[in-house]
Design an enzyme around this catalytic site. Structure first.
Site, PDB file in Angstrom:
ATOM      1  N   LYS A 160       0.839  -1.198   0.000  1.00 33.55           N
ATOM      2  CA  LYS A 160       0.000   0.000   0.000  1.00 33.55           C
ATOM      3  C   LYS A 160       0.873   1.247   0.000  1.00 33.55           C
ATOM      4  O   LYS A 160       1.757   1.402   0.848  1.00 33.55           O
ATOM      5  CB  LYS A 160      -0.926   0.031   1.222  1.00 33.55           C
ATOM      6  CG  LYS A 160      -1.834   1.270   1.263  1.00 33.55           C
ATOM      7  CD  LYS A 160      -2.795   1.224   2.440  1.00 33.55           C
ATOM      8  CE  LYS A 160      -2.153   1.657   3.737  1.00 33.55           C
ATOM      9  NZ  LYS A 160      -1.909   3.140   3.779  1.00 33.55           N
TER      10      LYS A 160
ATOM     11  N   ASP B 214      -3.466   4.317  -2.041  1.00 34.95           N
ATOM     12  CA  ASP B 214      -4.465   4.685  -1.030  1.00 34.95           C
ATOM     13  C   ASP B 214      -4.480   6.198  -0.824  1.00 34.95           C
ATOM     14  O   ASP B 214      -3.919   6.708   0.141  1.00 34.95           O
ATOM     15  CB  ASP B 214      -4.114   3.946   0.273  1.00 34.95           C
ATOM     16  CG  ASP B 214      -5.073   4.269   1.406  1.00 34.95           C
ATOM     17  OD1 ASP B 214      -6.245   4.569   1.125  1.00 34.95           O
ATOM     18  OD2 ASP B 214      -4.638   4.200   2.576  1.00 34.95           O
TER      19      ASP B 214
ATOM     20  N   LYS C 222      -7.589   8.021  -1.198  1.00 35.90           N
ATOM     21  CA  LYS C 222      -8.911   8.377  -0.655  1.00 35.90           C
ATOM     22  C   LYS C 222      -9.479   9.651  -1.280  1.00 35.90           C
ATOM     23  O   LYS C 222      -9.835  10.598  -0.575  1.00 35.90           O
ATOM     24  CB  LYS C 222      -8.839   8.534   0.865  1.00 35.90           C
ATOM     25  CG  LYS C 222      -8.308   7.320   1.621  1.00 35.90           C
ATOM     26  CD  LYS C 222      -8.281   7.607   3.122  1.00 35.90           C
ATOM     27  CE  LYS C 222      -7.756   6.429   3.912  1.00 35.90           C
ATOM     28  NZ  LYS C 222      -6.296   6.231   3.750  1.00 35.90           N
TER      29      LYS C 222
ATOM     30  N   ASP D 226     -14.072  14.583  -3.629  1.00 36.90           N
ATOM     31  CA  ASP D 226     -14.298  15.906  -4.214  1.00 36.90           C
ATOM     32  C   ASP D 226     -15.546  15.818  -5.081  1.00 36.90           C
ATOM     33  O   ASP D 226     -16.273  14.817  -5.027  1.00 36.90           O
ATOM     34  CB  ASP D 226     -13.076  16.345  -5.033  1.00 36.90           C
ATOM     35  CG  ASP D 226     -12.870  17.850  -5.030  1.00 36.90           C
ATOM     36  OD1 ASP D 226     -13.840  18.580  -5.322  1.00 36.90           O
ATOM     37  OD2 ASP D 226     -11.745  18.312  -4.743  1.00 36.90           O
TER      38      ASP D 226
ATOM     39  N   THR E  13     -10.998   3.623  10.232  1.00 35.99           N
ATOM     40  CA  THR E  13     -10.880   2.752  11.406  1.00 35.99           C
ATOM     41  C   THR E  13     -10.388   3.493  12.648  1.00 35.99           C
ATOM     42  O   THR E  13     -10.417   2.951  13.745  1.00 35.99           O
ATOM     43  CB  THR E  13      -9.943   1.564  11.113  1.00 35.99           C
ATOM     44  OG1 THR E  13      -8.698   2.052  10.613  1.00 35.99           O
ATOM     45  CG2 THR E  13     -10.563   0.625  10.093  1.00 35.99           C
TER      46      THR E  13
ATOM     47  N   ARG F 161       2.621  -1.168  10.834  1.00 33.95           N
ATOM     48  CA  ARG F 161       3.621  -1.124  11.904  1.00 33.95           C
ATOM     49  C   ARG F 161       4.060  -2.486  12.428  1.00 33.95           C
ATOM     50  O   ARG F 161       5.242  -2.675  12.709  1.00 33.95           O
ATOM     51  CB  ARG F 161       3.100  -0.277  13.073  1.00 33.95           C
ATOM     52  CG  ARG F 161       3.006   1.207  12.786  1.00 33.95           C
ATOM     53  CD  ARG F 161       2.573   1.966  14.038  1.00 33.95           C
ATOM     54  NE  ARG F 161       2.317   3.377  13.771  1.00 33.95           N
ATOM     55  CZ  ARG F 161       1.119   3.882  13.486  1.00 33.95           C
ATOM     56  NH1 ARG F 161       0.082   3.076  13.421  1.00 33.95           N
ATOM     57  NH2 ARG F 161       0.966   5.169  13.275  1.00 33.95           N
TER      58      ARG F 161
END
Length: 238
Positions: free
Chosen positions: A33, A60, A62, A65, A124, A215
């Site tokens: 990603k 990614d 997002k 608009d 999330t 992570r």
């Protein structure tokens, strides 16, 4: 065979850090990603590097608009070679349908593969306090399913959603709908800035099609061993 249900998040600023992790993980990971932090810093060169390595790329960004702006933005991003791109479902049905239709048309006109298009439902990181602060009267789960159904109606390939909502989305949208689940943490790992999280096995059992992990792999003392441990847990769920 590499389990391409695992998407490793490259949350870096520099391509050099990307290269180090990708080379360290080697053949154990096939899907990555690229988010805002990396893309805004390094641009398309990081996608080119990953594609040269034979990797799949989830870009990614997002997009959110007015319909024409999102649609044209996606068409511009498409030529860079990402396999999966996304928009915010809260942009509405017209925005999503315009984006999906125009992306498919542009890909056909250029004779290139059209990337899968998915919609972010509710981040999330959003917890109940945040949700109530937005003045929402329905629950997070109810809104996530509503947005997922809207995305499917608009012709999108799937959504991004937390594990807590996956089973309801799967029931509402069917077996072929992509459900990409971030906030995945192996048992005992720090939750960091996520609020609605799950273990790899539970996310897949609930119906997720892909898991995004950052992570727990990137910051591990041995990233390759961490990735393999997650993949092993995923392989227990078919």
């Amino acid at each position: 065979m590499v389990d391409n249900r695992l998407i490793v998040a490259l949350d870096f600023h520099k391509t050099e850090d990307v290269k180090q992790l990708v080379n360290t993980l080697g053949d154990s990971v096939s899907y990555y990603k690229v988010g805002m932090e990396l893309f805004y810093s390094e641009g398309a060169q990081v996608i080119s590097f990953l594609k040269e390595k034979g990797k799949n790329v989830f870009l990614d960004l997002k997009l959110h608009d007015i319909p024409n702006t999102v649609a044209e933005g996606l068409c511009s991003l498409m030529v860079q070679g990402a396999d999966l791109v996304n928009v915010h479902a809260s942009g509405g049905y017209t925005m999503m349908k315009t984006a999906a239709d125009r992306l498919k048309k542009a890909a056909a006109n250029q004779g290139i593969a059209c990337p899968k298009l998915i919609a972010v439902t509710i981040l999330t990181s959003i917890n109940e306090e945040d949700w109530q602060g937005l003045g929402m009267t329905c629950t997070i789960g109810e809104q996530v399913v509503r947005l997922a159904k809207l995305a499917k109606k608009a012709g999108l390939d799937g959504v991004v959603a937390s594990s807590q909502e996956v089973s309801a989305i799967r029931e509402a949208c069917g077996p072929d709908f992509l459900i990409v689940t971030p906030g995945v943490r192996p048992a005992g790992a720090s939750i960091d800035d996520q609020s609605r999280i799950a273990t790899p096995a539970s996310a897949l059992q609930n119906g997720a099609s892909h898991l995004v992990v950052g992570r727990p792999i990137r910051a591990a003392e041995n990233p390759k061993a961490a990735a393999k441990a997650i993949i092993k847990e995923m392989e227990s769920v078919k």
